[in-house]
Design an enzyme around this catalytic site. Structure first.
Site, short mmCIF file in Angstrom:
data_model
loop_
_atom_site.label_atom_id
_atom_site.label_comp_id
_atom_site.label_asym_id
_atom_site.label_seq_id
_atom_site.Cartn_x
_atom_site.Cartn_y
_atom_site.Cartn_z
N LYS A 170 -49.12 73.08 -7.35
CA LYS A 170 -49.90 74.33 -7.40
C LYS A 170 -50.40 74.59 -8.82
CE LYS A 170 -49.72 75.47 -3.12
NZ LYS A 170 -50.93 75.48 -2.32
N SER A 227 -49.38 80.17 -5.87
CA SER A 227 -48.04 80.68 -5.55
C SER A 227 -47.39 81.25 -6.79
CB SER A 227 -47.20 79.51 -5.03
OG SER A 227 -45.84 79.88 -4.95
N TYR A 281 -43.64 70.42 -5.62
CA TYR A 281 -44.50 71.37 -4.90
C TYR A 281 -45.08 72.39 -5.88
CZ TYR A 281 -45.98 75.50 -2.42
OH TYR A 281 -46.72 76.57 -2.00
P1 NAD Z 1 -48.60 76.06 6.79
O1 NAD Z 1 -47.91 74.74 6.67
O2 NAD Z 1 -48.27 76.92 7.96
O3 NAD Z 1 -50.18 75.86 6.74
C1 NAD Z 1 -50.78 74.79 6.06
C2 NAD Z 1 -51.73 74.13 7.02
O4 NAD Z 1 -52.40 73.06 6.36
C3 NAD Z 1 -51.02 73.55 8.24
O5 NAD Z 1 -51.68 74.02 9.39
C4 NAD Z 1 -51.20 72.04 8.09
O6 NAD Z 1 -51.33 71.39 9.35
C5 NAD Z 1 -52.46 71.95 7.25
N1 NAD Z 1 -52.56 70.77 6.38
C6 NAD Z 1 -51.63 70.29 5.52
N2 NAD Z 1 -52.10 69.23 4.86
C7 NAD Z 1 -53.37 69.04 5.31
C8 NAD Z 1 -54.39 68.12 4.97
N3 NAD Z 1 -54.19 67.15 4.07
N4 NAD Z 1 -55.58 68.22 5.60
C9 NAD Z 1 -55.79 69.18 6.54
N5 NAD Z 1 -54.85 70.08 6.88
C10 NAD Z 1 -53.66 70.01 6.27
O7 NAD Z 1 -48.32 76.86 5.43
P2 NAD Z 1 -48.64 78.37 5.04
O8 NAD Z 1 -47.34 79.05 4.84
O9 NAD Z 1 -49.64 78.93 5.95
O10 NAD Z 1 -49.26 78.15 3.60
C11 NAD Z 1 -50.67 78.08 3.39
C12 NAD Z 1 -50.93 77.79 1.92
O11 NAD Z 1 -50.33 78.82 1.14
C13 NAD Z 1 -50.32 76.49 1.43
O12 NAD Z 1 -51.21 75.91 0.49
C14 NAD Z 1 -49.05 76.93 0.74
O13 NAD Z 1 -48.66 76.03 -0.27
C15 NAD Z 1 -49.48 78.27 0.16
N6 NAD Z 1 -48.36 79.19 -0.09
C16 NAD Z 1 -47.49 79.46 0.93
C17 NAD Z 1 -46.41 80.31 0.70
C18 NAD Z 1 -45.40 80.57 1.77
O14 NAD Z 1 -44.29 80.98 1.44
N7 NAD Z 1 -45.70 80.39 3.05
C19 NAD Z 1 -46.26 80.89 -0.56
C20 NAD Z 1 -47.19 80.62 -1.57
C21 NAD Z 1 -48.25 79.76 -1.31
C1 WQD Z 2 -35.78 83.95 -0.61
C2 WQD Z 2 -34.39 84.40 -1.05
C3 WQD Z 2 -32.89 82.59 -1.47
C4 WQD Z 2 -32.77 81.15 2.68
C5 WQD Z 2 -39.93 79.68 -1.56
C6 WQD Z 2 -40.58 78.64 -2.43
C7 WQD Z 2 -41.80 79.20 -3.07
C8 WQD Z 2 -42.72 79.88 -2.05
C9 WQD Z 2 -42.02 80.71 -1.04
C10 WQD Z 2 -44.68 78.62 -1.59
C11 WQD Z 2 -33.81 83.57 -2.19
C12 WQD Z 2 -32.41 83.40 -0.30
C13 WQD Z 2 -33.05 81.87 1.53
C14 WQD Z 2 -31.44 81.18 3.21
C15 WQD Z 2 -30.81 82.66 1.42
N1 WQD Z 2 -43.50 78.98 -1.30
N2 WQD Z 2 -32.08 82.61 0.91
N3 WQD Z 2 -30.52 81.94 2.55
O1 WQD Z 2 -37.12 80.59 -2.62
O2 WQD Z 2 -38.32 82.78 -3.07
O3 WQD Z 2 -39.60 80.81 -2.35
O4 WQD Z 2 -40.86 80.07 -0.54
O5 WQD Z 2 -45.28 78.65 -2.59
O6 WQD Z 2 -42.43 78.15 -3.72
O7 WQD Z 2 -39.67 78.26 -3.44
O8 WQD Z 2 -38.17 81.94 -0.72
O9 WQD Z 2 -37.46 82.55 1.56
O10 WQD Z 2 -36.62 80.38 0.56
O11 WQD Z 2 -35.76 82.55 -0.33
O12 WQD Z 2 -29.91 83.32 0.87
O13 WQD Z 2 -31.13 80.52 4.21
O14 WQD Z 2 -33.48 84.23 0.05
O15 WQD Z 2 -31.81 82.15 -2.26
O16 WQD Z 2 -33.06 84.44 -3.00
P1 WQD Z 2 -38.20 81.52 -2.29
P2 WQD Z 2 -37.00 81.80 0.36
#
Ligand code: NAD
Ligand code: WQD
Length: 343
Positions: A155, A126, A151
């Site tokens: 990562k 991330s 969190y």
């Molecule tokens: P998500 O929660 O929709 O998907 C994660 C999946 O992993 C879920 O289906 C959950 O049931 C499963 N899971 C969790 N813990 C588990 C375990 N111990 N064993 C087996 N399954 C398990 O999340 P997502 O948004 O699809 O994110 C996927 C990956 O990408 C995550 O690692 C997340 O940290 C990373 N990521 C997400 C974002 C984002 O904003 N969505 C941003 C950067 C990184």
């Molecule tokens: C985006 C922008 C908020 C909600 C988070 C995690 C990051 C990553 C992705 C996994 C910001 C603003 C948001 C609301 C708002 N996940 N906002 N009102 O914070 O960039 O990232 O999700 O790795 O680790 O921190 O994403 O979508 O929460 O926010 O004004 O109700 O929207 O302040 O500027 P963020 P976000």
């Protein structure tokens, strides 16, 4: 030869879209997911769109016996590792649960992979590992580790573990994909993001306001050093992200070691620009109120995606109107996500 990919977390938001893209590209896919934050319905939609099903194993990446069994029964050549917990606020309240799942779970997975002779891993990292970047756009060589919550630290820790592993054993081929802000949904409206309870992230919150489930959006601060004072992020369509995983997998065929790639568009948008773009795409008003800053938020975060373009041959193809249109189609066709069926 058809290749088999293990997708951990493949029922979740990004994992399900990537599973679809893998199936459409001709791969066999085995999904391992505990369903702790997902519904098996997502995989039914994947099968509907792909015309064939992934193998689904319900279980936990922390379960070594299950992993050994799975890897013994399926000819897995590479793993895409999405499984993990991702709620920032929850990670502050429950750090051990986050470190156990995200760090402990990944170590367990790598041990099982090594025992089974599988050494190719694509990991969901991330942009959060960059903390509050000194400059934007962010390149991969900018400092990492100044993360503000468990969190984010989980990562960062996993990146360190996988980097050490690749140094210790030259058989490993690891992609550390630093996602920026994934949004949007499959263009069919059949698959999308289905957050549990009130969304933490901006776009799911906006779509739930537009559909009438939430009264208004709280804009977290308008006094940041950005053009309109609201936070700027690099929103990337989930299908562009999914396609980036296939490009990374291909790139690992000719590379050993651990490699970092930013997956972002390179374009930053403010919260208010997002609101306006959503209103334009959906025709729905999004009432909002300027509210205090959210603790831990930063002003600016967007990628320099040059390295991915050069080394993976990948770049985001979908623009903000596509992201908004697809997010809205998913939300309006599935007001209660996967649990509510289609209305
Ligand atoms: P998500 O929660 O929709 O998907 C994660 C999946 O992993 C879920 O289906 C959950 O049931 C499963 N899971 C969790 N813990 C588990 C375990 N111990 N064993 C087996 N399954 C398990 O999340 P997502 O948004 O699809 O994110 C996927 C990956 O990408 C995550 O690692 C997340 O940290 C990373 N990521 C997400 C974002 C984002 O904003 N969505 C941003 C950067 C990184
Ligand atoms: C985006 C922008 C908020 C909600 C988070 C995690 C990051 C990553 C992705 C996994 C910001 C603003 C948001 C609301 C708002 N996940 N906002 N009102 O914070 O960039 O990232 O999700 O790795 O680790 O921190 O994403 O979508 O929460 O926010 O004004 O109700 O929207 O302040 O500027 P963020 P976000």
């Amino acid at each position: 030869m058809t290749r088999t990919i293990l997708v951990t977390g493949g029922a979740g938001y990004i994992g399900s879209h990537t599973t679809l893209v893998l199936l459409q590209a001709g791969f066999q896919v085995v999904v391992l997911d505990s369903l702790c934050n997902a519904s098996a319905e997502s995989l039914k939609r994947v099968a509907q769109l792909a015309g064939r099903e992934p193998v689904f194993v319900q279980g936990d990446i922390r379960d070594r016996a299950l992993l050994d069994q799975l890897l013994a029964h399926h000819p897995v050549q590479a793993v895409m590792h999405f499984a993990g917990l991702k709620a920032v606020g929850e990670s502050v309240a429950q750090p051990l649960r986050y470190y156990e799942n995200n760090v402990g779970g990944t170590i367990n997975l790598c041990q099982a992979m090594a025992a089974a002779g599988v050494f190719t891993l694509v990991f969901s990292s991330s942009a959060t590992v960059y903390g509050d970047p000194a400059t934007v756009p962010i390149t991969e060589d900018q400092p990492v580790g100044q993360t503000t919550n468990p969190y984010g630290r989980s990562k960062f820790m996993v990146e360190q573990v996988l980097g050490d592993l690749a140094v210790a054993d030259a058989r490993w081929r690891v992609a550390l994909l630093r996602y920026f802000n994934p949004v949007g949904a499959h263009e069919s409206g059949l698959m999308g993001e289905d957050p549990n309870g009130i969304p933490n992230n901006l776009l799911p919150y906006i779509t739930q306001v537009a559909v009438g489930k939430l009264p208004e959006l709280a804009v977290f601060g308008n006094d940041y050093p950005t053009p309109d004072g609201t936070g700027v992020r690099d929103y990337i369509h989930v299908l562009d992200l999914a396609e980036g995983h296939l490009c990374a997998l291909k790139a690992l065929q000719t590379r050993t070691g651990a490699h970092v790639w930013n997956l972002g568009t390179g374009q930053g948008y403010s919260v208010l620009e997002m609101v306006r773009a959503f209103e334009a795409a959906s025709g729905r008003p999004v009432p909002y109120r300027i509210s205090p800053r959210r603790s831990g938020d930063i002003a600016n975060c967007y990628a320099d995606p040059t390295k991915a373009r050069k080394e993976l041959g990948w770049g985001a193809q979908r623009g903000l109107p596509d992201m908004m249109r697809d997010a809205w189609r998913w939300q309006s066709m599935n007001p209660n996500g996967y649990s509510g069926g289609r209305n």
